[in-house]
Structures are given as structure tokens and as C-alpha cells.
Design a protein around this motif. Structure first.
Motif, mmCIF file in Angstrom:
data_model
loop_
_atom_site.group_PDB
_atom_site.id
_atom_site.type_symbol
_atom_site.label_atom_id
_atom_site.label_comp_id
_atom_site.label_asym_id
_atom_site.label_seq_id
_atom_site.Cartn_x
_atom_site.Cartn_y
_atom_site.Cartn_z
ATOM 1 N N SER A 362 0.767 -1.244 0.062
ATOM 2 C CA SER A 362 0.000 -0.007 -0.059
ATOM 3 C C SER A 362 0.839 1.061 -0.073
ATOM 4 O O SER A 362 2.297 1.173 0.485
ATOM 5 N N VAL A 363 0.260 2.318 -0.371
ATOM 6 C CA VAL A 363 0.931 3.739 -0.433
ATOM 7 C C VAL A 363 1.699 4.097 0.962
ATOM 8 O O VAL A 363 2.984 4.083 1.430
ATOM 9 N N LEU A 364 0.769 3.643 2.115
ATOM 10 C CA LEU A 364 1.196 3.839 3.452
ATOM 11 C C LEU A 364 2.101 3.008 3.959
ATOM 12 O O LEU A 364 3.204 3.162 4.620
ATOM 13 N N GLY A 365 1.873 1.654 3.717
ATOM 14 C CA GLY A 365 2.964 0.484 4.054
ATOM 15 C C GLY A 365 4.340 0.787 3.427
ATOM 16 O O GLY A 365 5.166 0.770 3.958
ATOM 17 N N GLU A 366 4.254 1.144 2.066
ATOM 18 C CA GLU A 366 5.516 1.449 1.409
ATOM 19 C C GLU A 366 6.557 2.668 2.083
ATOM 20 O O GLU A 366 7.454 2.656 2.137
ATOM 21 N N THR A 367 5.596 3.992 2.267
ATOM 22 C CA THR A 367 6.214 4.885 2.885
ATOM 23 C C THR A 367 6.587 4.845 4.223
ATOM 24 O O THR A 367 7.645 5.426 4.364
ATOM 25 N N ARG A 368 6.068 4.063 5.075
ATOM 26 C CA ARG A 368 6.526 3.829 6.459
ATOM 27 C C ARG A 368 7.829 2.970 6.476
ATOM 28 O O ARG A 368 8.552 3.032 7.206
ATOM 29 N N ALA A 369 7.716 2.027 5.529
ATOM 30 C CA ALA A 369 8.776 1.012 5.612
ATOM 31 C C ALA A 369 10.343 1.938 4.963
ATOM 32 O O ALA A 369 11.307 1.738 5.402
ATOM 33 N N LEU A 370 9.995 2.916 4.094
ATOM 34 C CA LEU A 370 11.054 3.676 3.521
ATOM 35 C C LEU A 370 11.614 4.465 4.620
ATOM 36 O O LEU A 370 13.160 4.563 4.735
ATOM 37 N N ALA A 371 10.829 5.168 5.551
ATOM 38 C CA ALA A 371 11.217 5.979 6.447
ATOM 39 C C ALA A 371 12.057 5.285 7.462
ATOM 40 O O ALA A 371 12.921 5.578 7.976
ATOM 41 N N ARG A 372 11.360 4.010 8.152
ATOM 42 C CA ARG A 372 12.200 3.315 9.207
ATOM 43 C C ARG A 372 13.485 2.849 8.774
ATOM 44 O O ARG A 372 14.606 2.448 9.333
ATOM 45 N N SER A 373 13.386 2.249 7.339
ATOM 46 C CA SER A 373 14.650 1.755 6.888
ATOM 47 C C SER A 373 15.950 2.797 6.783
ATOM 48 O O SER A 373 16.971 2.381 7.125
ATOM 49 N N GLU A 374 15.675 3.762 6.250
ATOM 50 C CA GLU A 374 16.504 4.750 6.349
ATOM 51 C C GLU A 374 16.832 5.344 7.682
ATOM 52 O O GLU A 374 18.193 5.444 8.102
ATOM 53 N N LEU A 375 15.908 5.480 8.584
ATOM 54 C CA LEU A 375 16.368 6.145 9.808
ATOM 55 C C LEU A 375 17.005 4.918 10.761
ATOM 56 O O LEU A 375 18.254 5.449 11.574
ATOM 57 N N LEU A 376 16.859 3.807 10.645
ATOM 58 C CA LEU A 376 17.232 2.660 11.591
ATOM 59 C C LEU A 376 18.743 2.248 11.074
ATOM 60 O O LEU A 376 19.672 1.688 11.724
ATOM 61 N N PHE A 377 18.774 1.973 9.360
ATOM 62 C CA PHE A 377 19.654 1.121 9.086
ATOM 63 C C PHE A 377 20.512 2.172 8.030
ATOM 64 O O PHE A 377 21.506 1.481 7.471
ATOM 65 N N GLY A 378 20.098 3.294 7.881
ATOM 66 C CA GLY A 378 20.781 4.269 6.783
ATOM 67 C C GLY A 378 20.814 3.686 5.328
ATOM 68 O O GLY A 378 21.387 4.050 4.623
ATOM 69 N N PRO A 380 17.410 3.087 2.815
ATOM 70 C CA PRO A 380 16.130 3.264 2.461
ATOM 71 C C PRO A 380 15.503 1.925 1.770
ATOM 72 O O PRO A 380 14.260 1.763 1.972
ATOM 73 N N GLY A 381 16.228 1.245 1.313
ATOM 74 C CA GLY A 381 15.729 -0.045 0.707
ATOM 75 C C GLY A 381 15.817 -1.384 1.546
ATOM 76 O O GLY A 381 15.661 -2.616 1.016
#
Length: 422
Positions: A362-378, A380-381
Motif C-alpha cells: 500500500s502507499v502507506l506501508g511503502e512510505t513507512r517502510a522507507l522511513a524506518r529503513s533509512e532512519l534505523l539502518f541508513g 531506504p531499501g
């Protein structure tokens, strides 16, 4: 731009803010998520519940918007808006019809720089949070179990082990000045990621976000608290009394591999699915035969939702005196998995893969995954690659995960007893 995905753009601003944008064509909507490294484990020691309290305060008004103004504006656009507090992240997210994303970015920038914090707002939201705890934890059977109590059995450091919902005494002692100090550091641009995904031009979106957020003050980037721990050599047990629970419960937890070690972590996700993921899963079938419902998950709230250390969690609701039988059946199932061939692991791989992608589809699921992926692991993918990896993780990795789960060293138990138990 990444070489592997031309639809992805990202930028880092001089004030430390990171921006990620991805085009998802044909959706007709845009998701905007702002994640701060301000979860439960980022709370000041002795101020349990501050992160969750602050999630509420972020909706109570900033210089350009009154209390509730953020909700009202997004809803008038035809969108949805919410926020969540997790182990390491405070996640504020919304979905709006395509073309409205800039206004959402401006609202997010306003509360990132100009949040209003005063005694009245603090007092009101403190009462709201305490009432939420009374309703959802103290006033409900198994309320908050196991995530509010299991970490104290698995970890010894305060940041890892404390109850993230918050103790009433800690919440009552939080002052306005402490809130302002927490906001100045934990909610600084340098401690945040802005992610946008949907029907957008990623390059244009990043340029707009740079314009909107580029003028915000550089308040530094706080250093995360020390979270590294050496696992214990013997299991620990935390006892929890629940007067409303109809029967006892047992939670088993243990530290997981680093989430950035994708194949090893994915092996535990597949192992969890093999153990309890559906009605045909061996451990679930064995416990169902005794009338004992059970479930397991990687992470207190789900996989790839926290930094290291993350926690494997298994829960079973059993009859009085059934605790040891649950542990024995758990160990036996793990040992059986460690000896299962590739064909026997295949269905769990496929179910884990489909289940995780469905959560993100979903748009929301993809957006939230991008954010936490970049924030926690540096990266986004990373979260998306990790979810895909569950489909191909080698059987040898799953066997190793099963052997670790069967090892009692480093294991924590949260034992819930009822009012009538001794």
C-alpha cells in the motif's frame, strides 16, 4: 539516486534531516511519513512513557496550527493521519490524494520546528495517556502482555528492559522543561527522516522537501543510548500478576541477530512462521491439541521494526500447571525444525514472504517502510530487500535459527499468573 531503482531519490540536508522519495505510479495517492529516532529506548532514564506521551503532544498544536489542526486539515483533504510509538521510532504518517503532499510537508516542518509545549497541554495529554494505560493495560485481560514485561526478562539495561507504556510515577514527574529538552534533541531534524511515496515525481518532491525543511534549525543529532548487551548464560524469569486474566500465560523471548544481517534475521522470521504461522504449523498444532493458543513473532511489534537488539517473542495461554509442558513442546518443535529438509521449510518461506509483502502493499506501508529503513539502518531499501529475502533464505540458516531458539542460554521468560494462582 540509486543504481537499482530510478524511482527512488534521497537527500541529506545541512541540518541533518534525511529525505527519501519513491514513485509508485497509478496509486492516485501519496504517503508522507516522518520518523524520529525517539522510541521507548530513547526516553531519558527514569522517565518511562515519555516517548508515547510525546506522540500525543505532537498533535497538540504548533505555531501555524492549533491543537487538532493537523488532523483536521488532512481529513479535509480527504486523507488519513495517525502516529505510533515503537521501540526505537516515533512514526507520524498520513496518506492524501496526490497533489496535496507539499501542504503536509509544511505542516510536518511546522511542528518539527515550532511545537507548542506548555503546562496545560502537558497536563491534558498526561491524563489521556494514563487513562489509556488504565483502559488498555490495567483494565483489560492480558493488557500489554507480553511487550510491556518480557523485555525485563531478556535484557538488563534500563533502556532495553523498561516498560515503554510508562509507569505512572514516572509520567507524573515529567515537567514542561523536560518536554522542551526532549523535543529540542529527539525531535531535531538531525534525528529524523521524511519519506514520501506514491504518485509523485521523486526528484521534484525532494526539491520541494529541501525548500520546506531546509530552513529549520540544526539542533544536532543525539547519540542513541547504549543498547549493546551480552546475553546471559542462564534464563531469567519475570513474574507478572494479572487479576483479570482467565488463565495463565507464558512468553519466551531471546535476542535476535542484527536486523541488518538480512539472511540471519530472515531465517528467524521463517522459523517463527514454521512454528506457529498457521493451523498446520507443528508447534501450533501440538499446543492446539491441548487447548493452548499460541503465537510467535520476530520483534515485539513485528520484523524489521527496531534496531539491534531486537527480540524474538513467543506467547502461549495455558491452563494452571501447564507452563513446563509449553516449554517442552516449544523446545521439541525447534529441534524438529533444525532437522527438517528444504521441502519442509518451503511453505513457511512462502507464507512469510507473502505475509510481509501484503503488509507493505500500500502507499502507506511503502512510505513507512522507507522511513524506518533509512532512519534505523541508513538504507531506504533494506526493509524491502529483507522482506524479499524471506522467500530464498537457505535451509541451513533456518536450521541454525532453530538451534538458537532451542538454546536456553540468553532466554527470558515472562510468566503471567492469574488472581487465583499462588
Amino acid at each position: 539516486m540509486t543504481a537499482s531503482d530510478e524511482r527512488l531519490r534521497h537527500a541529506a540536508l545541512p541540518n541533518g534531516l534525511r529525505i527519501v522519495a519513491r514513485r509508485l505510479p497509478g496509486r492516485g495517492a501519496v504517503g508522507v511519513a516522518v520518523n524520529y529516532r525517539a522510541g521507548f529506548r530513547g526516553e531519558p532514564e527514569g522517565r518511562s512513557g515519555m516517548a508515547h506521551l510525546f506522540e500525543h503532544l505532537m498533535f497538540q498544536g504548533s505555531a501555524g496550527f492549533g491543537a487538532g489542526g493537523h488532523f483536521g486539515y488532512v481529513q479535509r483533504l480527504g486523507g488519513t493521519v495517525s502516529g505510533n510509538t515503537f521501540t526505537d521510532i516515533s512514526d507520524f504518517h498520513q496518506v492524501v490524494p496526490a497533489g496535496n503532499e507539499r501542504r503536509v510537508l509544511e505542516m510536518e516542518a511546522d511542528r518539527m520546528q515550532h511545537l507548542i509545549l506548555d503546562q496545560e497541554r502537558l497536563d491534558v495529554q498526561r491524563r489521556v495517556v494514563l487513562e489509556e494505560i488504565n483502559l488498555k493495560v490495567r483494565g483489560a485481560p492480558y493488557g500489554g502482555f507480553p511487550w510491556t514485561v518480557l523485555p525485563r526478562a531478556v535484557y538488563s539495561g534500563w533502556h532495553n528492559a523498561h516498560n515503554g507504556y510508562g509507569d505512572e510515577a514516572d509520567l507524573m514527574e515529567i515537567t514542561v522543561q523536560e518536554c522542551r529538552d526532549f523535543y529540542a534533541s529527539a525531535y531535531a531534524p538531525g534525528n529524523a527522516v521524511v519519506a514520501v511515496a506514491g504518485d509523485v515525481d521523486p526528484g521534484r518532491l525532494v526539491d520541494e522537501a529541501v525548500e520546506v525543511f531546509g530552513g529549520l534549525d540544526d539542533r544536532g543529532t543525539p547519540k542513541p543510548p547504549p543498547l549493546d548487551e551480552t546475553p546471559g548464560t542462564s534464563p531469567r524469569t519475570h513474574h507478572h500478576r494479572d487479576a483479570l486474566a482467565p488463565r495463565p500465560a507464558l512468553a519466551i523471548g531471546r535476542p535476535l541477530p542484527a536486523p541488518s544481517d538480512i539472511d540471519r534475521y530472515a531465517a528467524f522470521v521463517v522459523a517463527s512462521m514454521w512454528l506457529t504461522g498457521n493451523d498446520h504449523s507443528p508447534l501450533r498444532r501440538a499446543l492446539d491439541a491441548r487447548g493452548v493458543p499460541c503465537a510467535s513473532v520476530c520483534g515485539l511489534f513485528g520484523p524489521w521494526l527496531a534496531a539491534e537488539p531486537d527480540t524474538f517473542t513467543f506467547v502461549a495461554h495455558h491452563d494452571p500447571g501447564g507452563r513446563n509442558a509449553v516449554v517442552d513442546l516449544f523446545d521439541e518443535a525447534c529441534e524438529r525444525l533444525a532437522a527438517t529438509g528444504d521441502d519442509g521449510i518451503g511453505p513457511a518461506r512462502r507464507q512469510a514472504h507473502v505475509s510481509l509483502l501484503a503488509q507493505q502493499d500500500s502507499v502507506l506501508g511503502e512510505t513507512r517502510a522507507l522511513a524506518r529503513s533509512e532512519l534505523l539502518f541508513g538504507d531506504p531499501g533494506l526493509v524491502r530487500r529483507a522482506m524479499l529475502a524471506t522467500a530464498t533464505v537457505p535451509a541451513t540458516h533456518v536450521h541454525a535459527a532453530a538451534r538458537e531458539l532451542a538454546d536456553h542460554r540468553g532466554r527470558g521468560y515472562a510468566e503471567l499468573t492469574t488472581e487465583g494462582q499462588a
